[in-house]
Design a protein around this motif. Sequence first.
Motif, PDB file in Angstrom:
ATOM      1  N   ALA A 246      48.060  37.060  33.122  1.00  0.00           N
ATOM      2  CA  ALA A 246      48.904  37.611  34.196  1.00  0.00           C
ATOM      3  C   ALA A 246      50.362  37.194  34.095  1.00  0.00           C
ATOM      4  O   ALA A 246      51.038  37.035  35.113  1.00  0.00           O
ATOM      5  CB  ALA A 246      48.341  37.191  35.555  1.00  0.00           C
TER       6      ALA A 246
ATOM      7  N   ASN B 287      49.962  30.256  40.516  1.00  0.00           N
ATOM      8  CA  ASN B 287      49.394  31.357  39.748  1.00  0.00           C
ATOM      9  C   ASN B 287      49.720  31.266  38.265  1.00  0.00           C
ATOM     10  O   ASN B 287      49.024  31.888  37.451  1.00  0.00           O
ATOM     11  CB  ASN B 287      49.854  32.691  40.328  1.00  0.00           C
ATOM     12  CG  ASN B 287      49.100  33.037  41.597  1.00  0.00           C
ATOM     13  OD1 ASN B 287      47.921  33.341  41.567  1.00  0.00           O
ATOM     14  ND2 ASN B 287      49.787  32.948  42.735  1.00  0.00           N
TER      15      ASN B 287
ATOM     16  N   ASP C  63      46.582  29.277  37.503  1.00  0.00           N
ATOM     17  CA  ASP C  63      45.336  30.028  37.674  1.00  0.00           C
ATOM     18  C   ASP C  63      45.297  31.329  36.868  1.00  0.00           C
ATOM     19  O   ASP C  63      44.221  31.739  36.417  1.00  0.00           O
ATOM     20  CB  ASP C  63      45.130  30.389  39.149  1.00  0.00           C
ATOM     21  CG  ASP C  63      44.845  29.171  40.005  1.00  0.00           C
ATOM     22  OD1 ASP C  63      44.758  28.056  39.449  1.00  0.00           O
ATOM     23  OD2 ASP C  63      44.710  29.326  41.230  1.00  0.00           O
ATOM     24  N   GLY C  64      46.464  31.984  36.735  1.00  0.00           N
ATOM     25  CA  GLY C  64      46.486  33.311  36.146  1.00  0.00           C
ATOM     26  C   GLY C  64      46.911  33.368  34.690  1.00  0.00           C
ATOM     27  O   GLY C  64      46.766  34.412  34.044  1.00  0.00           O
TER      28      GLY C  64
ATOM     29  N   LYS D 129      37.357  34.005  35.141  1.00  0.00           N
ATOM     30  CA  LYS D 129      37.973  34.952  36.081  1.00  0.00           C
ATOM     31  C   LYS D 129      37.008  35.313  37.206  1.00  0.00           C
ATOM     32  O   LYS D 129      37.432  35.528  38.352  1.00  0.00           O
ATOM     33  CB  LYS D 129      38.418  36.215  35.346  1.00  0.00           C
ATOM     34  CG  LYS D 129      39.592  36.016  34.415  1.00  0.00           C
ATOM     35  CD  LYS D 129      40.823  35.474  35.130  1.00  0.00           C
ATOM     36  CE  LYS D 129      41.418  36.437  36.122  1.00  0.00           C
ATOM     37  NZ  LYS D 129      42.684  35.938  36.700  1.00  0.00           N
TER      38      LYS D 129
END
Length: 332
Positions: free
Chosen positions: A104, A158, A161-162, A182
């Motif tokens: 991401a 993020n 996390d991403g 995920k």
Amino acid sequence: MLLFSDALFLLFAALVADALIGDPDLLWRRWPHPVVLIGRFIGFLDRTLNRDGLPQERRKRRGVVALVALVAIGFGLGYAIEHAARLLPFGQILTVAVAAVFLAQKSLYQHIAAVRDGLLTDGLAGGRKAVAMIVGRDPQTLDEAGVSRASIESCAENFSDGVVAPAFWFAVLGLPGLIAYKAVNTADSMIGHKTERHQAFGWASARFDDLVNLPASRLSGLLIVLVAPLAGGSPLTALRTILRDARKHRSPNAGWPEAAMAGALDIALAGPRSYPGYTVEDPFLNASGRTSVTAQDISRALNLLKGSCLLLALFVLLLAAAIAAVNGTAVF
């Protein structure tokens, strides 16, 4: 399962592809994003297993069953895709494409930049509208500093996390590890809340998400520390902020990248926050930093995000090349 050096080379290609292409709107307007499909399955499990009127202990056991199902299906799906890729000509392209979908970098940059642009173009109303897309807190309670802090905190958390966590689990376990991660992370965001409905049912997902994010959160903080000069900050100050303040965060993981970001930008992050229906009275990270955070600070945070993503990709490439050289193996 992929060899470690092969997985790293493929991961580097996926990081580059995600940074350049991101999530094409044209594609995901036609078909649901895989994370959306994961979310729909989690919603099905929630509706089916977490029925009203069940005792909390029974909800907790069913939540464990839901987590096991998510991990098993995610791991199995990733293994099937990897197996198919090995049978196809140029199957590495399929592996890279699937891995890139679950990263991401570009989408995170775009969402955070939208908050900055909203503030600069449409003032507080524009900033509130954009930040409501990425955080759960009540945007109407936020002034410009609150909107800016919320977006920077989201950027830091993020990034871990991403970007870093899915990259880490792909490097360790290939597509099975990436897709299973995920699934767990999406479950935590959907059912890992301390509400009456989800406190017991989502307990296992929330605790397991804490566990699987542990290594990536530390690595994320270190990457932000190393690129602190890109925002006019000091790596030493950022590192000291992590060591002093990361443990103050209610999350065992989010405090690491957020404290690093706070120290690198010399601003105060976290602190008291208002969510719909309740308020969180948390201490500030880097409490001595500025609280008057602005859109310009969001731009500085975006510089740290770009630098951290680039540093991660370079680290992956160099590690892959070093392992391949030691083993005397060819690329892929």
